[in-house]
Enzyme design. Structure first.
Site, short mmCIF file in Angstrom:
data_model
loop_
_atom_site.label_atom_id
_atom_site.label_comp_id
_atom_site.label_asym_id
_atom_site.label_seq_id
_atom_site.Cartn_x
_atom_site.Cartn_y
_atom_site.Cartn_z
N GLY A 41 -4.71 -14.21 1.13
CA GLY A 41 -3.44 -14.33 0.41
C GLY A 41 -3.21 -13.11 -0.44
N TYR A 42 -2.00 -13.01 -0.97
CA TYR A 42 -1.59 -11.83 -1.72
C TYR A 42 -1.15 -12.21 -3.12
CZ TYR A 42 -1.99 -9.42 2.66
OH TYR A 42 -2.52 -8.89 3.81
N LEU A 43 -1.68 -11.46 -4.09
CA LEU A 43 -1.25 -11.59 -5.48
C LEU A 43 -0.06 -10.69 -5.74
CD1 LEU A 43 -4.76 -11.49 -7.18
CD2 LEU A 43 -3.31 -13.50 -6.90
#
Length: 201
Positions: free
Chosen positions: A74-76
């Site tokens: 996932g991406y912050l």
């Protein structure tokens, strides 16, 4: 090719990096001081040089049989070609910062972090997560990574190969199709924003 950073030990990086991201505001500007700090710890700037292709057939599946492993990531942040990613790959968790792409190369800093903290950070990432099975296939001395995507990106398959330098000449397997190295839609950070299932036919 990713060149490993030197300076702090892996354990020190894991502790400092993961705790920063667990407590930060989720924007790239908030990450900047930590990113610059860790880059300054490096003896050299790590670089990823990578080409991406679509698949033209399933002929790769036979040599890859039984070699797949499930990955969740996932991406912050994914802003202006820069991204901050957490990945769970079996028992291993990594935190990766990537810079803007120039051609087929881009800066990349990657750190191992404790699995439990990786899972916590993954829960903070924006949705959808990237779910895929990765297969490694070796051809003419090169390792090809083939990602078979699931969930919102079901039906998409992408082959990647990392190079030692941007001008490296490689042999392409018969099962490799159109090159998409310059098509941002196929970047994982973009698939997390605009999944394959939402694309117009």
């Amino acid at each position: 090719m990713r060149r490993r950073s030197r300076g702090r030990s892996g354990a020190e990086h894991s502790c400092v990096v993961s705790r920063f991201f667990l407590n930060a505001e989720w924007s790239f500007e908030a990450f900047k001081p930590a990113i610059l700090f860790f880059m300054n710890q490096s003896m050299c700037h790590p670089i990823e040089i990578e080409r991406k292709f679509l698949l033209s057939s399933d002929a790769w599946r036979e040599p890859a049989a039984g070699l797949g492993r499930r990955i969740s990531q996932g991406y912050l942040s994914a802003d202006g070609g820069r991204s901050v990613r957490v990945r769970i790959d079996g028992p291993k968790a990594t935190l990766t910062v990537k810079g803007p792409r120039v051609g087929i190369s881009r800066p990349e800093l990657q750190y191992l972090i404790p699995l439990a903290e990786g899972q916590t950070i993954l829960g903070l990432c924006y949705r959808p997560l990237i779910e895929k099975t990765r297969y490694n296939v070796f051809y003419e001395g090169m390792k090809w990574e083939i990602d078979e995507f699931h969930a919102e990106n079901e039906g998409l398959l992408v082959a990647e190969v990392e190079l030692d330098h941007v001008d490296q000449v490689i042999a392409l397997p018969d099962w490799v199709g159109r090159e998409v190295s310059d098509d941002q839609r196929y970047y994982n950070s973009c698939l997390a924003r605009v999944p394959f299932s939402t694309w117009e036919a």
